[in-house]
Design an enzyme around this catalytic site. Sequence first.
Site, PDB file in Angstrom:
ATOM      1  N   TYR A  76     152.029 -24.069  58.135  1.00 27.63           N
ATOM      2  CA  TYR A  76     150.610 -23.846  57.874  1.00 27.63           C
ATOM      3  C   TYR A  76     150.377 -22.472  57.264  1.00 27.63           C
ATOM      4  CZ  TYR A  76     150.631 -20.646  61.791  1.00 27.63           C
ATOM      5  OH  TYR A  76     150.914 -19.583  62.611  1.00 27.63           O
ATOM      6  N   PHE A  86     145.148 -14.915  57.158  1.00 26.51           N
ATOM      7  CA  PHE A  86     145.274 -14.283  58.468  1.00 26.51           C
ATOM      8  C   PHE A  86     146.531 -14.711  59.216  1.00 26.51           C
ATOM      9  CE2 PHE A  86     142.406 -17.924  59.065  1.00 26.51           C
ATOM     10  CZ  PHE A  86     143.052 -18.631  60.071  1.00 26.51           C
ATOM     11  N   ASP A  87     147.171 -15.811  58.785  1.00 27.78           N
ATOM     12  CA  ASP A  87     148.404 -16.236  59.466  1.00 27.78           C
ATOM     13  C   ASP A  87     149.102 -17.299  58.630  1.00 27.78           C
ATOM     14  OD1 ASP A  87     150.349 -16.307  61.414  1.00 27.78           O
ATOM     15  OD2 ASP A  87     149.188 -17.492  62.841  1.00 27.78           O
ATOM     16  N   ILE A 106     143.414 -24.873  68.452  1.00 29.34           N
ATOM     17  CA  ILE A 106     141.963 -24.973  68.290  1.00 29.34           C
ATOM     18  C   ILE A 106     141.548 -26.431  68.092  1.00 29.34           C
ATOM     19  CG2 ILE A 106     141.678 -22.606  67.436  1.00 29.34           C
ATOM     20  CD1 ILE A 106     141.583 -23.737  64.581  1.00 29.34           C
ATOM     21  N   TYR A 132     137.464 -20.466  66.482  1.00 26.57           N
ATOM     22  CA  TYR A 132     137.436 -19.393  67.482  1.00 26.57           C
ATOM     23  C   TYR A 132     136.031 -18.994  67.894  1.00 26.57           C
ATOM     24  CZ  TYR A 132     142.389 -19.125  66.534  1.00 26.57           C
ATOM     25  OH  TYR A 132     143.717 -19.443  66.408  1.00 26.57           O
ATOM     26  N   PHE A 149     142.714 -24.091  56.489  1.00 27.96           N
ATOM     27  CA  PHE A 149     144.158 -24.236  56.718  1.00 27.96           C
ATOM     28  C   PHE A 149     144.765 -25.215  55.726  1.00 27.96           C
ATOM     29  CE2 PHE A 149     142.971 -22.708  60.940  1.00 27.96           C
ATOM     30  CZ  PHE A 149     144.045 -21.896  61.274  1.00 27.96           C
TER      31      PHE A 149
END
Length: 162
Positions: A76, A86-87, A106, A132, A149
């Site tokens: 991902y 962010f990731d 999530i 979040y 994502f």
Amino acid sequence: MTRLRKGGSTTRLDSGGAARRDMRVSWVLTVLSICLSALATAAGAEGKRKLQIGVKKRVDHCPIKSRKGDVLHMHYTGKLEDGTEFDSSLPQNQPFVFSLGTGQVIKGWDQGLLGMCEGEKRKLVIPSELGYGERGAPPKIPGGATLVFEVELLKIERRSEL
């Protein structure tokens, strides 16, 4: 209009038709304003709360689709709406492994990854309510953030049913 004499002068009195018409117009405008406001609020809230799932790559042969309880191996990349990453699991080439539908991830993932095939790629646009929330995940994810994502399902491990 009616004319009456009062104390020697002529006074114009409205028979009530214009006043009633003005009240009706005012009432209609008030109701219309309330309806439009409610519609705009509902449309805005509904648009923000809905999970969007886009299939980026389909697979021809799909003998097994992901379901609640499956252990998924995923690659991902997560970004904010403005494109800020962010990731990602890609730089380390280390898939993320978790159990689907059990609250380990999530809500947007638990919902958006159902029915996936091995090798399939999806784009998930996840509203903050399914991500979040208002608290975010500082410092990288601000409160109220919509998350984007790009995901790829590498492997499904299905627990044998007892």
